[in-house]
Design a protein around this motif. Structure first.
Motif, PDB file in Angstrom:
ATOM      1  N   THR A 198      37.704  30.332  39.229  1.00  0.00           N
ATOM      2  CA  THR A 198      37.896  31.532  39.848  1.00  0.00           C
ATOM      3  C   THR A 198      36.466  32.097  40.399  1.00  0.00           C
ATOM      4  OG1 THR A 198      39.717  31.958  38.508  1.00  0.00           O
ATOM      5  CG2 THR A 198      38.574  33.880  39.413  1.00  0.00           C
ATOM      6  N   HIS A 201      34.090  29.956  41.386  1.00  0.00           N
ATOM      7  CA  HIS A 201      33.468  28.947  42.187  1.00  0.00           C
ATOM      8  C   HIS A 201      34.341  28.455  43.109  1.00  0.00           C
ATOM      9  CE1 HIS A 201      31.022  28.782  38.291  1.00  0.00           C
ATOM     10  NE2 HIS A 201      30.062  28.337  39.095  1.00  0.00           N
ATOM     11  N   SER A 217      36.104  29.283  47.136  1.00  0.00           N
ATOM     12  CA  SER A 217      35.840  29.335  48.802  1.00  0.00           C
ATOM     13  C   SER A 217      36.116  30.933  49.060  1.00  0.00           C
ATOM     14  CB  SER A 217      36.500  28.371  49.592  1.00  0.00           C
ATOM     15  OG  SER A 217      36.180  26.990  49.460  1.00  0.00           O
ATOM     16  N   VAL A 222      38.797  32.012  50.135  1.00  0.00           N
ATOM     17  CA  VAL A 222      39.697  32.325  51.241  1.00  0.00           C
ATOM     18  C   VAL A 222      41.170  32.804  50.693  1.00  0.00           C
ATOM     19  CG1 VAL A 222      40.984  30.848  52.934  1.00  0.00           C
ATOM     20  CG2 VAL A 222      38.565  30.255  52.278  1.00  0.00           C
ATOM     21  N   GLY A 225      36.199  30.899  21.662  1.00  0.00           N
ATOM     22  CA  GLY A 225      37.022  29.455  22.155  1.00  0.00           C
ATOM     23  C   GLY A 225      38.278  29.174  21.305  1.00  0.00           C
ATOM     24  N   ALA A 274      45.521  28.963  44.180  1.00  0.00           N
ATOM     25  CA  ALA A 274      46.035  29.560  43.003  1.00  0.00           C
ATOM     26  C   ALA A 274      45.240  30.838  42.666  1.00  0.00           C
ATOM     27  CB  ALA A 274      45.924  29.002  41.746  1.00  0.00           C
ATOM     28  N   THR A 305      44.689  32.875  45.791  1.00  0.00           N
ATOM     29  CA  THR A 305      45.416  33.620  46.705  1.00  0.00           C
ATOM     30  C   THR A 305      46.724  34.097  45.869  1.00  0.00           C
ATOM     31  OG1 THR A 305      44.621  32.473  48.302  1.00  0.00           O
ATOM     32  CG2 THR A 305      46.667  33.726  48.789  1.00  0.00           C
TER      33      THR A 305
END
Ligand SMILES: Cc1cc2nc3c(=O)[nH]c(=O)nc-3n(C[C@H](O)[C@H](O)[C@H](O)COP(=O)(O)OP(=O)(O)OC[C@H]3O[C@@H](n4cnc5c(N)ncnc54)[C@H](O)[C@@H]3O)c2cc1C
Length: 405
Positions: A48, A50, A52, A54, A175, A382, A384
């Motif tokens: 999430t 790292h 692009s 878009v 974790g 995912a 978007t």
């Protein structure tokens, strides 16, 4: 945390998919006890944070697939979320540029695919392309106006704020080490102690296969991590493009090719390529995890995949080692770029689900038991599609009887 409390919903994974699921569960079930657990010290630390950036319009996807449906709904949902939270976004449009006769021919297929997916692309001639984008050359292009850009880390953090505002909890540096499902509840052993929940949702991205196996789910797939390497355009070049610029992809290849992406902070990113990552969550070029690499190399599905795509694998590796080879890909449509224009930028790592037969799983994939739902595959786009995915998950788990058996 071992206070004997039983949560109604526990979500593992503080990426955009897990946070969207928790947000929508909190919205639909006021008063329910909800928590998100994340192993890192910050939310959105992996895919999430790292990507692009878009807002994909849904150009390439198989019509009718979950991917196509979630993406189509995700564009409007993402924009509405950004508006509501006053987060930046821009619907700047995307140009798919054909640079030779074969790509022009492939453009017809892509245009038809766009229309099947409910988009109305505009076909541009070479001259119309250059009028709109003087730095870009090609024989023609498809303009998809619905495509946009956003900051998915900021969206994920705003989702977390909504969860907290509705009384949900977010536990960082927690974790998950083991998962035991019983008839009446699921016990999750974490680095901070055990937690119990009536319903568990797992959105672990690059660790999805391990979490599924940890929970006793038989897995016929493995996550094979692919590293996407980017460069950043030297700021001195200024804003050389107004749209996002993509090549026309080769339908035989699994990735869409090196593109120029305007980021919401005004910078321009070039990339990504796709090479096998030697660590699932190591972003430095030299990072290696023997466990991760061993898991990949011992997996027969990986070798079947490599057997099918070895040629493109070698090309991608060459482009990873040589900045000049990488540059050539972008120079096909942006000929003024030079080596000096490419500055280093952080890589991203994609959780590619590979099935036992070596095929790549490209659609969303869930695995469910009585009290668990695992999102095993949430591939691009995912980010978007996170809001429709969260709604789908909330529909499925919310309909179940939460009372102890
Ligand atoms: C290079 C790249 C570019 C992309 N570009 C785009 C784009 O432009 N547009 C778009 O829509 N999509 C894009 N994507 C895809 C998109 O970013 C991802 O599909 C999406 O972010 C997946 O979100 P997630 O929440 O499933 O996974 P993640 O964001 O990876 O979150 C999973 C979380 O689970 C946590 N976790 C794992 N194991 C445990 C454990 N044992 N205990 C506790 N927590 C755990 C991890 O720490 C992590 O925070 C891109 C992806 C990559 C890699």
């Amino acid at each position: 945390m071992a206070d004997g409390r039983v949560y109604d919903f526990l979500v593992i994974g503080g990426g955009i998919v897990g946070l969207s699921c928790a947000m929508q569960l909190a919205e639909r079930h006021p008063g329910a006890a909800i928590a998100v657990v994340e192993k890192e010290a910050a939310l959105a630390s992996h895919q999430t944070g790292h990507n692009s950036g878009v807002i994909h319009a849904g150009v390439y996807y198989e019509p009718g697939s979950l991917k196509a449906r979630f993406c189509a709904a995700g564009v409007d949902a993402t924009i509405a979320f950004c508006r509501r939270h006053k987060l930046p976004f821009e619907q700047c449009g995307k140009l798919l540029v054909a640079t030779n006769a074969l790509e022009l021919e492939r453009m017809d297929g892509l245009e038809a695919r766009c229309r099947q997916n409910g988009l109305s692309p505009i076909r541009l001639s070479a001259g119309e392309l250059t009028d709109r984008e003087p730095a870009i050359t090609g024989l023609g292009a498809l303009l998809v106006e619905r495509t946009g850009i956003a900051d998915y880390r900021a969206i994920a953090l705003a989702m977390a704020d909504e969860i907290r505002a509705r009384g949900g909890e977010i536990h960082l540096e927690t974790g998950v080490l083991a998962i035991h499902e019983a008839d009446d509840a699921v016990t999750v052993e974490t680095s901070q102690g055990p937690l119990r929940t009536r319903m568990l949702v797992v959105c672990a991205g690059l660790q999805a296969d391990r979490l599924a196996r940890m929970a006793g789910i038989k897995t016929d797939f493995r996550i094979v991590p692919f590293r996407g390497e980017f460069y950043k355009l030297a700021p001195a070049r200024g804003r050389i493009i107004d749209h996002l610029i993509y090549p026309i992809p080769d339908p035989a290849l699994p990735f869409v090719g090196v593109h120029l992406t305007r980021m919401i902070d005004g910078s321009i990113k070039i990339g990504p390529n796709a090479v096998l990552a030697r660590a699932r969550e190591g972003y430095g070029k030299a990072d290696i995890s023997l466990r991760d690499l061993g898991d990949t190399l011992r997996y027969p599905g990986f070798w079947k995949l490599a057997g099918r795509h070895w040629k493109s694998g070698i090309t991608e590796m060459r482009n990873s080692l040589s900045r000049a080879a990488y540059l050539e890909l972008a120079r096909k449509y942006c000929p003024s770029l030079t080596l000096d224009d490419l500055l280093p930028y952080e890589a991203g790592i994609r959780a590619q689900v590979v099935m036992e037969d070596g095929s790549m799983q490209n659609d969303f994939m869930l695995r469910e038991t009585k009290r668990m739902l695992h999102v095993c595959c949430a591939p691009s786009p995912a980010a978007t599609s996170a809001i429709p995915i969260g709604a789908h998950v909330a529909d499925r788990v919310g309909a179940r009887d939460l009372n102890p058996a």
